[in-house]
Design an enzyme around this catalytic site. Structure first.
Site, PDB file in Angstrom:
ATOM      1  N   ASP A  13       1.025   2.647   0.233  1.00 19.26           N
ATOM      2  CA  ASP A  13       0.322   2.318   1.477  1.00 19.26           C
ATOM      3  C   ASP A  13       0.484   0.862   1.894  1.00 19.26           C
ATOM      4  OD1 ASP A  13      -0.723   4.945   1.383  1.00 19.26           O
ATOM      5  OD2 ASP A  13      -2.292   4.255   0.025  1.00 19.26           O
ATOM      6  N   LYS A  16       5.179   0.541   4.505  1.00 17.63           N
ATOM      7  CA  LYS A  16       6.637   0.693   4.429  1.00 17.63           C
ATOM      8  C   LYS A  16       7.203   1.363   5.669  1.00 17.63           C
ATOM      9  CE  LYS A  16       6.299   2.993   0.536  1.00 17.63           C
ATOM     10  NZ  LYS A  16       4.921   2.711   0.116  1.00 17.63           N
ATOM     11  N   GLY A  40       2.691   9.160   2.943  1.00 15.88           N
ATOM     12  CA  GLY A  40       2.327   9.187   4.359  1.00 15.88           C
ATOM     13  C   GLY A  40       2.848   7.920   4.994  1.00 15.88           C
ATOM     14  N   HIS A  41       3.942   8.027   5.739  1.00 18.99           N
ATOM     15  CA  HIS A  41       4.540   6.829   6.324  1.00 18.99           C
ATOM     16  C   HIS A  41       4.245   6.779   7.818  1.00 18.99           C
ATOM     17  CE1 HIS A  41       7.516   6.402   2.743  1.00 18.99           C
ATOM     18  NE2 HIS A  41       6.259   6.258   2.432  1.00 18.99           N
ATOM     19  N   GLN A 224       5.349   5.819  -2.163  1.00 24.84           N
ATOM     20  CA  GLN A 224       4.331   5.274  -3.077  1.00 24.84           C
ATOM     21  C   GLN A 224       4.679   3.814  -3.430  1.00 24.84           C
ATOM     22  OE1 GLN A 224       5.538   8.689  -4.181  1.00 24.84           O
ATOM     23  NE2 GLN A 224       4.052   9.355  -2.701  1.00 24.84           N
TER      24      GLN A 224
END
Ligand code: IMP
Length: 435
Positions: A13, A16, A40-41, A224
């Protein structure tokens, strides 16, 4: 060598998605190599927020091919949904996406076991995302996994699925006392989905090596963070894959000595979702203030993130381990109004000072961060476009972190939009290696 890797430095988080999206504008290929839809990007495009979980962040660019590398675990149902969501926004996903046939598949029984195992662990739970990630990787290592390419051969798939499910159902029913998973429906549904993906399935390693020989620019997108890495992270409170630069070769089939540059994205403070050690966590009102200012709620699960000061001990460890060329610092704007801003530069362990990140960080109850205090700032930094436009204390803060990390801070992000990113004081003009 024309490839660059961008990974997470902390517990994920770090922001990225945005950094990768900006680099992807110049990439020929964008490649995920680890994790699955636990990631989750978030990418903000023209004020609209997009969250990608499995599909690489280059999908928004019309000239980039996006590859899901063989180290990624793929949920067929999730992939179909994510593709449909992007197609509904008019993106030609079929043209831009490729999947390595060696990717292991997350089946519904993996999610089922993930949830049951977490409940079973009770107080010792990991706080997983419940996406079946750990059980899918466990099957891969146990050699009971099933890969995308395997599903394309019905008889073989039937045989593998039957064996896997017999074992999984025995576990689900006899150990956890829950209802077993049906075989026939699973077989039919997986086949139908895999058939839809058939035109996208390739030998990813071959594709990458060819692209490299042709001088194409390849961007490796980490998921991650290094401290969640299966081997390097705060075990057992980690994810089940190799999140660091070392995961790229194994997770793609691209030779490690062809990776041109390596960067990590780090948040200007620390956050963590799920359980596990986090030495600089703030349990008080300050932690809550960071959470609100940074909107620190998980992009995948919506869970509130644990927040704390920047941990330079953990970050330095990750920098060294990854052999980074530089760091990209995000969320600097969030620290506005905090006075002082603290950074952990060492840990105190009894009467000893520790400057390296201990393997047993979670079981050392008397481990305490040693902080250095820095001046904060009150101005909004969101409008800055050059390093020199930042308030003096913000510049000092970035310089301080740079000295702590021992590598240049190449970019500083001051807000969620694509434009809100500026070069660090010692920034390179280009994050791509010269070919
Ligand atoms: P799993 O990856 O679902 O098995 O979860 C293992 C640990 O990694 C949990 O603490 C999760 O919260 C954490 N985790 C997994 N993916 C992410 C991510 O993308 N960002 C932050 N934490 C994550």
């Amino acid at each position: 060598m024309a490839s660059t890797a961008v990974i997470g430095l902390q517990w994920g988080d770090e922001g990225k998605g945005k950094v990768i999206d900006s680099l992807a504008a110049e990439a020929d290929l964008v490649v995920r190599y680890a994790g699955g839809n636990n990631a989750g990007h978030t990418v903000v495009l023209h004020g609209e927020k997009h969250v990608l979980h499995l599909i690489p962040s280059g999908i928004f660019h019309d000239h980039a091919l996006n590859l899901v590398g063989r180290g990624v675990v793929v949920s067929l149902e999730h992939l179909a949904q994510e593709m449909e969501g992007l197609q509904a926004r008019g993106l030609p996903v079929q043209e831009r996406l490729r999947l390595d046939g060696r990717c292991h598949v997350i089946f519904p029984y993996h999610r089922h076991v993930d949830r049951l195992a977490e409940t079973w662990r009770g107080e010792g739970r990991i706080g997983t995302t419940g996406r079946g990630i750990g059980p899918a990787y466990a099957d891969k290592v146990a050699r009971t996994g099933i890969r995308l390419a395997d599903i394309l051969h019905p008889e073989y798939f039937e045989h593998r699925l039957r064996a896997a499910l017999a074992e999984k159902n025995a576990l689900i029913a006899k150990v956890y006392g829950d209802a077993p998973e049906p075989h026939v429906r699973l077989f039919e549904e997986s086949r139908a989905l895999a058939d839809r993906f058939r035109p996208l399935i390739v030998d990813g390693g071959e594709l990458l090596r060819q692209a490299d020989r042709a001088g194409k620019r390849i961007l490796f997108e980490g998921a991650q963070g290094s401290l969640l890495d299966l081997d390097a992270g705060t075990y057992p409170f980690v994810t089940s894959s190799w999140t660091g630069v070392w995961g790229i070769a194994g997770g793609t089939g691209f030779p490690p000595n062809r990776i041109g540059r390596t960067y990590a994205v780090a948040k200007a403070y620390s956050t963590r979702v799920g359980e596990g050690p986090m030495p600089t966590e703030l349990h008080d009102e300050l932690g809550q203030r960071i959470r609100e200012a940074g909107r620190e709620y998980g992009a995948t699960t919506g869970r509130p993130r644990r927040c704390g000061w920047f941990d330079a001990v953990a970050a330095r460890y990750a920098v060294e381990l990854n052999g980074l060329d530089g760091v990209i610092l995000t969320n600097l704007d969030v620290l506005r109004g905090f006075q002082p801003i603290r950074v952990a530069v060492a840990y105190r362990l009894g009467n000893r000072l520790v400057r390296t990140f201990p393997a047993e960080v979670g079981v050392l109850p008397d481990l305490e961060p040693v902080y250095e205090d820095l001046s904060g700032w009150d101005q909004d930094v969101g409008g800055a476009r050059r390093f020199q436009e930042l308030p003096q204390p913000a510049q000092e803060y970035v310089r301080f972190l740079e000295r702590q990390l021992g590598v240049p801070i190449e970019r500083v992000s001051v807000g969620p939009d694509r434009e809100q990113i500026l070069g660090g004081e010692h920034a390179r003009t280009d994050l791509w290696p010269s070919a």
